[in-house]
Design a protein around this motif. Structure first.
Motif, short mmCIF file in Angstrom:
data_model
loop_
_atom_site.label_atom_id
_atom_site.label_comp_id
_atom_site.label_asym_id
_atom_site.label_seq_id
_atom_site.Cartn_x
_atom_site.Cartn_y
_atom_site.Cartn_z
N THR A 3 0.85 -1.18 0.00
CA THR A 3 0.00 0.00 0.00
C THR A 3 0.88 1.22 0.00
O THR A 3 1.85 1.30 0.74
CB THR A 3 -0.90 0.02 1.25
OG1 THR A 3 -1.68 -1.16 1.25
CG2 THR A 3 -1.81 1.22 1.24
N THR A 4 0.54 2.18 -0.83
CA THR A 4 1.23 3.46 -0.84
C THR A 4 0.37 4.45 -0.07
O THR A 4 -0.84 4.49 -0.24
CB THR A 4 1.44 3.96 -2.27
OG1 THR A 4 2.20 3.00 -2.99
CG2 THR A 4 2.18 5.27 -2.30
N TYR A 5 1.02 5.24 0.79
CA TYR A 5 0.31 6.18 1.64
C TYR A 5 0.55 7.61 1.18
O TYR A 5 1.59 7.93 0.62
CB TYR A 5 0.75 6.02 3.09
CG TYR A 5 0.47 4.64 3.62
CD1 TYR A 5 -0.81 4.29 4.04
CD2 TYR A 5 1.47 3.68 3.68
CE1 TYR A 5 -1.08 3.01 4.51
CE2 TYR A 5 1.20 2.41 4.15
CZ TYR A 5 -0.08 2.08 4.56
OH TYR A 5 -0.35 0.83 5.01
N CYS A 6 -0.42 8.47 1.45
CA CYS A 6 -0.30 9.90 1.16
C CYS A 6 0.78 10.48 2.08
O CYS A 6 0.80 10.21 3.28
CB CYS A 6 -1.64 10.59 1.42
SG CYS A 6 -1.59 12.38 1.24
N ASP A 7 1.69 11.27 1.51
CA ASP A 7 2.78 11.82 2.32
C ASP A 7 2.37 13.03 3.14
O ASP A 7 3.14 13.56 3.91
CB ASP A 7 4.01 12.13 1.46
CG ASP A 7 3.76 13.21 0.43
OD1 ASP A 7 2.63 13.71 0.31
OD2 ASP A 7 4.72 13.54 -0.29
N GLY A 10 -1.22 10.64 5.53
CA GLY A 10 -0.92 9.31 6.00
C GLY A 10 -1.96 8.26 5.67
O GLY A 10 -1.78 7.09 5.97
N GLU A 11 -3.03 8.63 5.01
CA GLU A 11 -4.06 7.67 4.63
C GLU A 11 -3.65 6.96 3.33
O GLU A 11 -2.81 7.46 2.59
CB GLU A 11 -5.40 8.40 4.43
CG GLU A 11 -5.95 9.00 5.70
CD GLU A 11 -6.21 7.96 6.78
OE1 GLU A 11 -6.75 6.88 6.46
OE2 GLU A 11 -5.87 8.23 7.95
N PRO A 12 -4.24 5.79 3.04
CA PRO A 12 -3.91 5.11 1.79
C PRO A 12 -4.10 6.02 0.58
O PRO A 12 -5.13 6.70 0.47
CB PRO A 12 -4.88 3.93 1.75
CG PRO A 12 -5.16 3.65 3.19
CD PRO A 12 -5.19 5.01 3.86
N HIS A 18 -7.42 13.05 -2.61
CA HIS A 18 -6.33 13.78 -1.95
C HIS A 18 -6.05 15.10 -2.64
O HIS A 18 -4.90 15.56 -2.66
CB HIS A 18 -5.07 12.91 -1.91
CG HIS A 18 -5.20 11.72 -1.02
ND1 HIS A 18 -5.03 11.78 0.34
CD2 HIS A 18 -5.52 10.43 -1.29
CE1 HIS A 18 -5.21 10.59 0.86
NE2 HIS A 18 -5.52 9.76 -0.10
N THR A 34 5.65 7.41 2.58
CA THR A 34 4.72 6.79 1.64
C THR A 34 4.81 5.27 1.65
O THR A 34 3.93 4.60 1.13
CB THR A 34 4.96 7.30 0.21
OG1 THR A 34 6.30 6.99 -0.18
CG2 THR A 34 4.73 8.79 0.11
N ARG A 37 3.94 4.59 6.37
CA ARG A 37 2.97 5.45 7.05
C ARG A 37 3.48 6.03 8.36
O ARG A 37 2.74 6.61 9.13
CB ARG A 37 1.67 4.66 7.28
CG ARG A 37 0.48 5.51 7.58
CD ARG A 37 -0.73 4.64 7.80
NE ARG A 37 -1.93 5.43 7.92
CZ ARG A 37 -3.10 4.91 8.17
NH1 ARG A 37 -3.24 3.62 8.32
NH2 ARG A 37 -4.15 5.68 8.26
#
Length: 62
Positions: A3-7, A10-12, A18, A34, A37
């Protein structure tokens, strides 16, 4: 599954929209790694910023 997270939040990254995060990131450094998390240690100086994840290393804009 990786899973890549928003920098910024912190959400997926593939979850909710976003748009606000992308707009804010034009002016702000990243706050979350990213990859994992984790909250990153961020240092802002007049010439730029550095953000460090204890697991994945340092990002920099300079």
């Amino acid at each position: 599954m990786d899973t890549t997270y928003c920098d910024r939040c912190g959400e997926p990254a593939d979850g909710t929209a976003h748009d606000g995060c992308r707009a804010a990131r034009e002016l702000e450094p990243p706050r979350f790694c990213t990859h994992c998390r984790r909250r990153m240690k961020v240092q802002v100086v007049p010439t730029g910023w550095t953000a460090t994840c204890v697991e994945h290393g340092t990002l920099s804009d300079h």
